[in-house]
Design an enzyme around this catalytic site. Sequence first.
Site, mmCIF file in Angstrom:
data_model
loop_
_atom_site.group_PDB
_atom_site.id
_atom_site.type_symbol
_atom_site.label_atom_id
_atom_site.label_comp_id
_atom_site.label_asym_id
_atom_site.label_seq_id
_atom_site.Cartn_x
_atom_site.Cartn_y
_atom_site.Cartn_z
ATOM 1 C CB THR A 18 13.818 63.560 94.011
ATOM 2 O OG1 THR A 18 14.182 63.212 92.681
ATOM 3 C CG2 THR A 18 13.983 65.054 94.196
ATOM 4 C CB SER A 68 12.621 56.021 91.649
ATOM 5 O OG SER A 68 12.276 57.072 90.804
ATOM 6 C CB THR A 101 9.192 61.796 91.008
ATOM 7 O OG1 THR A 101 10.461 62.140 90.453
ATOM 8 C CG2 THR A 101 8.935 62.634 92.232
ATOM 9 C CG ASP A 102 12.590 59.310 87.411
ATOM 10 O OD1 ASP A 102 11.992 60.365 87.141
ATOM 11 O OD2 ASP A 102 13.823 59.192 87.388
#
Length: 163
Positions: A18, A68, A101-102
């Site tokens: 992101t 990610s 972030t994942d």
Amino acid sequence: MTASSISKKVVVLGTGGTIAGTASSARDNIGYTAAQVDVDQLLSEIPGLDGVLAGRSLIAEQVAQLDSKDMSFEVWLHLRARVIHHLAQVDVAGVVITHGTDTLEETAFFLHSTLSNDERQGKPVVLTCAMRPASALTPDGPQNVMDAVAVVCTPGASGVVAV
């Protein structure tokens, strides 16, 4: 030449996510596509980064360019190899990894679990990400990168951490 007289460098390894995402509208923080901005462009658009570097130079390298959620063991191995390569350089203060972030925590855990103390050489490896894409009206990535660089530049910082 003493270690203190060596100009320290900060390395930023980009992996996408992101933090490097874009949307068709700056107001769209949901309908964006991750991993669209390369790490060089991402860093060039951060006002004030030179102040945080305080005379240190910045080296950027694009290790991956993916959402990610698509992180894989192969990418982790490649990332780990690049981290080891850069930390082995005497003039490198530490490494920042821009990430999605994942799976940021999983990547941090992988690096923490697989990098030996000798490979880390007492230097920090700092992962950072963003909740809003780079194209947002108020992206959070630039401040997060500056904070991660500040950690790398802090005397005594070491280990694998997330900022």
